[in-house]
Motif scaffolding. Sequence first.
Motif, short mmCIF file in Angstrom:
data_model
loop_
_atom_site.label_atom_id
_atom_site.label_comp_id
_atom_site.label_asym_id
_atom_site.label_seq_id
_atom_site.Cartn_x
_atom_site.Cartn_y
_atom_site.Cartn_z
N LEU A 27 -19.74 -23.65 -16.53
CA LEU A 27 -19.83 -24.54 -15.37
C LEU A 27 -21.14 -24.27 -14.65
O LEU A 27 -21.48 -23.13 -14.35
N ASN A 40 -19.18 -28.23 -4.57
CA ASN A 40 -19.29 -27.15 -5.54
C ASN A 40 -18.03 -26.30 -5.58
O ASN A 40 -17.59 -25.88 -6.66
N SER A 43 -15.40 -27.81 -7.60
CA SER A 43 -15.67 -27.60 -9.03
C SER A 43 -15.19 -26.23 -9.47
O SER A 43 -14.53 -26.08 -10.51
N ALA A 87 -21.84 -30.00 -12.26
CA ALA A 87 -21.40 -30.61 -11.01
C ALA A 87 -22.59 -31.22 -10.30
O ALA A 87 -23.45 -30.49 -9.80
N VAL A 254 -12.97 -33.34 -7.54
CA VAL A 254 -13.92 -32.80 -8.51
C VAL A 254 -13.24 -31.70 -9.34
O VAL A 254 -13.55 -31.50 -10.51
N ASP A 255 -12.31 -31.00 -8.70
CA ASP A 255 -11.58 -29.94 -9.42
C ASP A 255 -10.83 -30.50 -10.62
O ASP A 255 -10.76 -29.85 -11.68
N VAL A 258 -13.26 -31.07 -13.63
CA VAL A 258 -13.64 -29.83 -14.31
C VAL A 258 -12.46 -29.29 -15.11
O VAL A 258 -12.59 -28.93 -16.29
#
Length: 329
Positions: A27, A40, A43, A87, A254-255, A258
Motif C-alpha cells: 500500500l 490516507n 486506506s 491511495a 476508501v478502506d 483497499v
Amino acid sequence: MKRLVLGLLAAAAMSVTAYAEEIAPALLFDLGGKFDKSFNEASYNGAQKFSDETGIEYVEFEISNDAQREQALLRFAEDGRNPIVMAGFSWAAALEKVAAQFPDTSFAIIDMVVDLPNVRSVVYNEHEGSYLVGVLAAMASDSKKVGFVGGMDIPLIRKFACGYVGGAKAAGATDVIQNYTGDTPAAWNDPTKGGEITKSQMSQGADVVYAAAGGTGVGVLQAAADAGNLGIGVDSNQNYLHPGKVLTSMMKRVDVAVYNAFMDAKNGDFSTGFNVLGLAEDGVGYALDDNNASLITDDMKAAVEKAKADIIAGTVTVHDYMSDNNCPY
C-alpha cells in the motif's frame, strides 16, 4: 477412482492455500501521511482489516514528496509485491509507466482512472455523500449560512463542494461560503491555514463548516469547535475528534477499496477495469454514532434518508462538477 478424486481435491485445496500465502500486498499512501485522520488513514484501516482477518502481512510506504512516487512504485514492483494499491489520484503518472513494465502484477489506484489491462481504477461519487451532509448542515444551521473548506483546488474536491452546495441549498441554506487551502499538494497538510479559513468563514456568518481537505481538515474542525460551532469531517469518521461539535462526517469508504483489492487477490478474484462507488454501493455516506447522536434529530434523519433514496432512484441528480467550473446552484 474415489481415492484419485479425493487426492485431486486435496491438491487443489493445497494450491489455493499456497496461492493465498504467496500474495505480497503493498500500500502506497498519498501526501499528508498515513495518520491524517482522513483519506490516507482510511486506506490504512482497510489494509489493516485485511491483515487482521487473514494473517497476511503487507508493506506500506509514506511519500514525502512527489518525486518519490515512481521510485517507490517501481521498488515494490521489482520486489514482487502483488497486488500494489495506491491511495490518491496523484499516483496516476507513475502508475502508467510502472504498470506497463510489470504486466503480471496487479495494481489498484483510488480516485483516478488508469486504462491498463492490469489496473483496477476505483473512483467515488463524492458529490452524492456531500449532498447528504449538505442537507444536514443546512438543517443544523441557525444562520442558514454554511461553509466549505477544500484542500487542493482541483476538480475532485470541487465535486465535494458541488454536492454540498446542492444539499445545503435544497435544505434551506441561503449561502454557502467556499474556500480552498491552496493549489499545490501542500494544501492537504496545513491545519493552521485550515483553521484560519474557517475563522474567516465564521466571521461571515457560517456556523457549520465542512472540510474536504485531508489533514488540513483537522484545523477546520478544531476552529469550529473552539468557536462553539459545528464542523463536518470527511473520508474517515471524524466525529470522535470533537464529540458534540462534529455534526457528522462524509464517509468515503476508501478502506473498502483497499480491503477488497487485497482480499480479491488473495482469493484469486482480482478484476481490473473501472469501478464507481456511490450511495447505491455504500461507497459514500454519512456517519452517525454516539459522538453526534444528540446533534442529529429525527427530522434530520428522515430528510437525509429521503435525499439518499431520491439520489439512488435518480429523482434527484447531483451535478458532478467535472464538466463545469462552478456549481449550477
